[in-house]
Design an enzyme around this catalytic site. Structure first.
Site: not given
Ligand code: FPP
Length: 236
Positions: A18, A35, A129, A193
């Site tokens: 997040d 992202h 892994l 945990e």
């Molecule tokens: C939540 O942060 C994150 C997501 C919804 C996307 C997760 C994706 C990645 C980490 C990109 C790469 C992934 C892979 C598997 C290559 P948010 O954007 O909701 O955060 P915010 O709460 O700050 O808006």
């Protein structure tokens, strides 16, 4: 840095990644940039995991609820998943990483779904892994699907076989300062945990991962029983 040879007993880590959007905005960049930086954090963690004793790593990349985001952000995320698979497939295979995807596939862009299948097949022999990426995933939907498949014969063991085939989560990490599970691996986290950090996902690095793993190893897990050496209950 710990070597794999002296790594502790293997364990399953799940991460709610997040904070990408907030990190991007705070840097004066776009959420999509956040992202993209998040994908670099994924690479760092996949690389660090075996040395920390992690044998299964499950990452929450896109929830069923995330379809509610604006179309351009959803499109940017789908492109990023596609780009990650295309760019990293070879490295994953060379490093013994077996990739699999959790979640619905029928709503993904067809080229992404095809790329997932290709990388899953190419990396199937990886034994170092197990990297599981959850996309269009809802834990509650997975539990309902398993219960439906078993019908009236649903038992704890049967559900465990259908839902928890990767084994229970030992350590759940959530970055970004929030403290909730957001419909992620609810069954598998029954005895997990929990470890939360205010660091945003793009900032998360091998040291953070190591700190979370060390904290996990220092915890006494009783699974409802008494801790070792707690002794026998004395009569009142
Ligand atoms: C939540 O942060 C994150 C997501 C919804 C996307 C997760 C994706 C990645 C980490 C990109 C790469 C992934 C892979 C598997 C290559 P948010 O954007 O909701 O955060 P915010 O709460 O700050 O808006």
């Amino acid at each position: 840095m710990q070597s794999e040879a002296d790594a502790p007993k293997s364990f399953h880590v799940a991460i709610i990644m997040d904070g990408n959007g907030r990190w991007g905005t705070r840097q004066g960049l776009s959420r999509a940039d956040g992202h993209r930086a998040g994908a670099e954090a994924v690479r760092r963690c996949v690389e660090a995991a075996p040395g920390l004793g992690v044998t299964t790593l499950t990452l929450f990349a896109f929830s069923v609820a995330n379809w509610r985001r604006p179309d351009p952000e959803v499109a940017a995320l789908m492109s990023l998943f596609r780009a990650y698979l295309a760019a990293d497939a070879r490295r994953l295979v060379e490093n013994g990483v077996r990739l699999s995807m959790l979640g619905r596939r029928d709503r993904l862009p067809p080229d992404l779904a095809a790329e997932v299948e290709t990388v899953e097949a190419a990396s199937a022999g990886g034994g170092r892994l197990s990297l599981r990426i959850a996309i269009d995933y809802s834990s509650r939907e997975a539990i309902v699907a398993a219960a439906r498949a078993l019908g009236g014969a649903a038992t704890l063991g049967g559900l465990e076989r259908l839902i928890g085939e990767a084994g229970p989560v030992d350590l759940l990490i959530r970055t970004g300062g929030e403290k909730r599970l957001s419909d992620f691996l609810l069954w598998e986290c029954a005895f997990a945990e929990l470890w939360f950090t205010d660091r945003m996902w793009p900032e998360f690095d091998a040291d953070d991962f190591g700190a979370a793993a060390a904290d996990y190893r220092a915890r006494v897990r009783t699974f409802g029983a008494l801790p070792p050496k707690a002794g026998v209950l004395q009569p009142a």
